[in-house]
Design a protein around this motif. Structure first.
Motif, short mmCIF file in Angstrom:
data_model
loop_
_atom_site.label_atom_id
_atom_site.label_comp_id
_atom_site.label_asym_id
_atom_site.label_seq_id
_atom_site.Cartn_x
_atom_site.Cartn_y
_atom_site.Cartn_z
N LEU A 147 23.76 50.52 38.95
CA LEU A 147 23.02 49.73 39.92
C LEU A 147 23.74 49.80 41.28
N PRO A 148 23.05 49.49 42.36
CA PRO A 148 23.75 49.37 43.65
C PRO A 148 24.84 48.31 43.56
N LEU A 149 26.03 48.63 44.04
CA LEU A 149 27.17 47.71 43.97
C LEU A 149 27.71 47.43 45.36
N VAL A 150 28.21 46.20 45.53
CA VAL A 150 28.94 45.80 46.73
C VAL A 150 30.12 44.97 46.26
N MET A 151 31.27 45.10 46.92
CA MET A 151 32.44 44.31 46.55
C MET A 151 32.81 43.38 47.70
N VAL A 152 33.27 42.18 47.34
CA VAL A 152 33.72 41.20 48.33
C VAL A 152 35.15 40.80 47.98
N GLY A 153 36.06 40.94 48.94
CA GLY A 153 37.43 40.48 48.74
C GLY A 153 38.15 41.19 47.62
N SER A 154 37.83 42.42 47.34
CA SER A 154 38.44 43.16 46.25
C SER A 154 38.99 44.48 46.77
N PRO A 155 39.94 45.08 46.04
CA PRO A 155 40.38 46.43 46.42
C PRO A 155 39.20 47.39 46.40
N LYS A 156 39.31 48.45 47.18
CA LYS A 156 38.19 49.37 47.33
C LYS A 156 38.00 50.24 46.09
N LEU A 157 36.75 50.51 45.81
CA LEU A 157 36.37 51.48 44.79
C LEU A 157 35.65 52.64 45.47
N PRO A 158 35.80 53.85 44.95
CA PRO A 158 35.12 54.99 45.57
C PRO A 158 33.62 54.78 45.67
N LYS A 159 33.08 55.01 46.86
CA LYS A 159 31.64 54.97 47.12
C LYS A 159 31.02 53.58 46.94
N VAL A 160 31.84 52.54 46.89
CA VAL A 160 31.33 51.17 46.80
C VAL A 160 31.70 50.43 48.08
N PRO A 161 30.71 49.99 48.87
CA PRO A 161 31.05 49.27 50.11
C PRO A 161 31.79 47.98 49.81
N ASN A 162 32.82 47.72 50.62
CA ASN A 162 33.67 46.55 50.43
C ASN A 162 33.63 45.68 51.67
N VAL A 163 33.39 44.39 51.48
CA VAL A 163 33.31 43.43 52.58
C VAL A 163 34.53 42.51 52.51
N GLY A 164 35.18 42.30 53.64
CA GLY A 164 36.30 41.36 53.66
C GLY A 164 37.40 41.82 54.59
N ALA A 165 38.29 40.89 54.91
CA ALA A 165 39.41 41.19 55.78
C ALA A 165 40.52 41.89 54.99
N ASP A 166 41.45 42.45 55.70
CA ASP A 166 42.62 43.07 55.10
C ASP A 166 43.60 41.95 54.74
N ASN A 167 43.64 41.57 53.46
CA ASN A 167 44.49 40.45 53.04
C ASN A 167 45.96 40.69 53.33
N HIS A 168 46.42 41.92 53.13
CA HIS A 168 47.83 42.26 53.33
C HIS A 168 48.23 42.02 54.78
N SER A 169 47.46 42.56 55.71
CA SER A 169 47.78 42.42 57.13
C SER A 169 47.60 40.99 57.61
N ALA A 170 46.59 40.31 57.08
CA ALA A 170 46.34 38.93 57.51
C ALA A 170 47.49 38.01 57.09
N ALA A 171 47.99 38.20 55.87
CA ALA A 171 49.13 37.38 55.41
C ALA A 171 50.38 37.67 56.24
N ALA A 172 50.50 38.91 56.71
CA ALA A 172 51.65 39.25 57.56
C ALA A 172 51.62 38.45 58.86
N LEU A 173 50.43 38.09 59.34
CA LEU A 173 50.33 37.25 60.54
C LEU A 173 51.00 35.90 60.31
N VAL A 174 50.82 35.35 59.12
CA VAL A 174 51.44 34.06 58.79
C VAL A 174 52.95 34.22 58.75
N ALA A 175 53.42 35.30 58.13
CA ALA A 175 54.86 35.55 58.04
C ALA A 175 55.48 35.66 59.43
#
Length: 348
Positions: A147-175
């Protein structure tokens, strides 16, 4: 009333019309006069006919007008996590505007059922996977459905669109923010299941790793950046875990929680222990849920457009159902500095 389960033919005989007329009364009412449709529906009530089988109708149309949202946790979690509630609100708003329904599907089945078993049975036109690790059995089950797939807040999968911010870089802003404030003994509060007892949270892991890496790159000793796990991702569990953190000596001068709801629990524990926030302890979270701004003190956190993520995920799913090629929008994350962080009270 005729014996057996009533059908279109049963209603047609009762109303004295053709089978097609009964079908039109339910599916194409504009093809009938109001009087004829009223007569058919009245006959349906008399014989106990509840209407066309929606499953059969979906099969005939080739679609269900429903999008499934697959959750890492069991269904109650969808209503307990403020961040997830906001994402679901965005998904529901977009699907509703397009005339589609939303179906919540837990990644793990009830009891000891096979992982992904429920996901293989649900009737939907597309699936939105929320914060699910790539090696979770639910991902394999979703891919098997083709079926058509979309991911939210998850690591990327090949050919599956992913929606969300870069958690790694965003947490670095807090650090970076805490480092500039002089904090050199810092704890991370996350929620990860004990080995083999629950779903992994890839987003939480990414936030933890991004935060630690940013501090280690700036020369903060490894043993000064500790990671602790709460039993659940809720305020009470955050408070319980923070109480243990604050009892050690030397205690951290700052705590970064991977969700706002855990961070608010940290503030609760600090107040209970007589530790002033931010004068004696800085606290930061992630998500920018509504309570982050209204809490006393207000919470320094990462805002990453949760509602917009839900809207974007639903929109991508609908476009993929229509056979369109899609490109996920870029949704940035930003640090929102509020009253819960301040300069470290003592030299590190």
């Amino acid at each position: 009333m005729p014996e057996g389960r009533p059908t279109l033919d049963t209603v047609a005989a009762e109303a004295g019309v053709s089978r097609m007329t009964v079908s039109n009364a339910y599916n194409r009412p504009d093809q009938l006069s109001p009087q004829t449709r009223e007569r058919v529906l009245a006959a349906a009530v008399r014989v106990g006919y509840a209407g066309p089988d929606p499953t059969a109708a979906s099969l005939r149309r080739g679609n269900t007008a429903t999008v499934g949202v697959v959750l890492t946790e069991q269904l109650p979690y969808a209503f307990a996590d403020p961040g997830m509630v906001t994402i679901l609100h965005g998904i529901a708003a977009e699907l509703s505007a397009a005339g589609h329904a939303l179906l919540l599907v837990p990644a793990a089945g009830p009891g000891n059922s096979e992982p992904g078993a429920l996901l293989r049975r649900v009737m939907v036109d597309a699936l939105i996977l929320c914060s699910i690790a790539p090696d979770d059995p639910a991902v394999s089950a979703a891919l098997d459905r083709q079926l058509p797939l979309v991911m939210v807040g998850s690591p990327k999968l090949p050919k599956v669109p992913n929606v969300g911010a870069d958690n790694h870089s965003a947490a670095a802003l807090v650090a970076e923010h805490l480092y500039r404030l002089g904090h050199r003994r810092v704890a991370v509060l996350t929620h990860q299941p004990h080995s083999g007892t629950g779903p992994r949270r890839p987003g939480f892991q990414s936030r933890t790793e991004g935060f630690r890496a940013a501090l280690l790159e700036r020369g903060v000793p490894v043993d000064h950046v500790t990671v602790h796990s709460a039993e659940r991702n809720d305020r009470d569990a955050g408070a319980a875990a923070a109480a243990e953190l604050l009892a050690v000596s030397p205690r951290p001068t700052a705590i970064f929680a991977v969700t706002d709801i855990l961070a608010l629990g940290v503030i609760d524990a600090s107040i209970a222990a007589g530790i002033a926030v931010p004068d004696e302890l800085s606290v930061a979270g992630f998500d920018d849920i509504p309570a982050a701004a209204t809490n006393v003190p207000s919470l320094t956190t990462v805002a990453h457009a949760l509602y917009e993520q839900g809207v974007a995920a639903a929109r991508l799913a609908l476009r993929r159902i229509a056979g369109e090629r899609v490109r996920p929008p870029r949704l940035p994350a930003e640090l929102v500095v509020r009253g819960s962080t301040a300069r470290a009270a003592r030299a590190q």
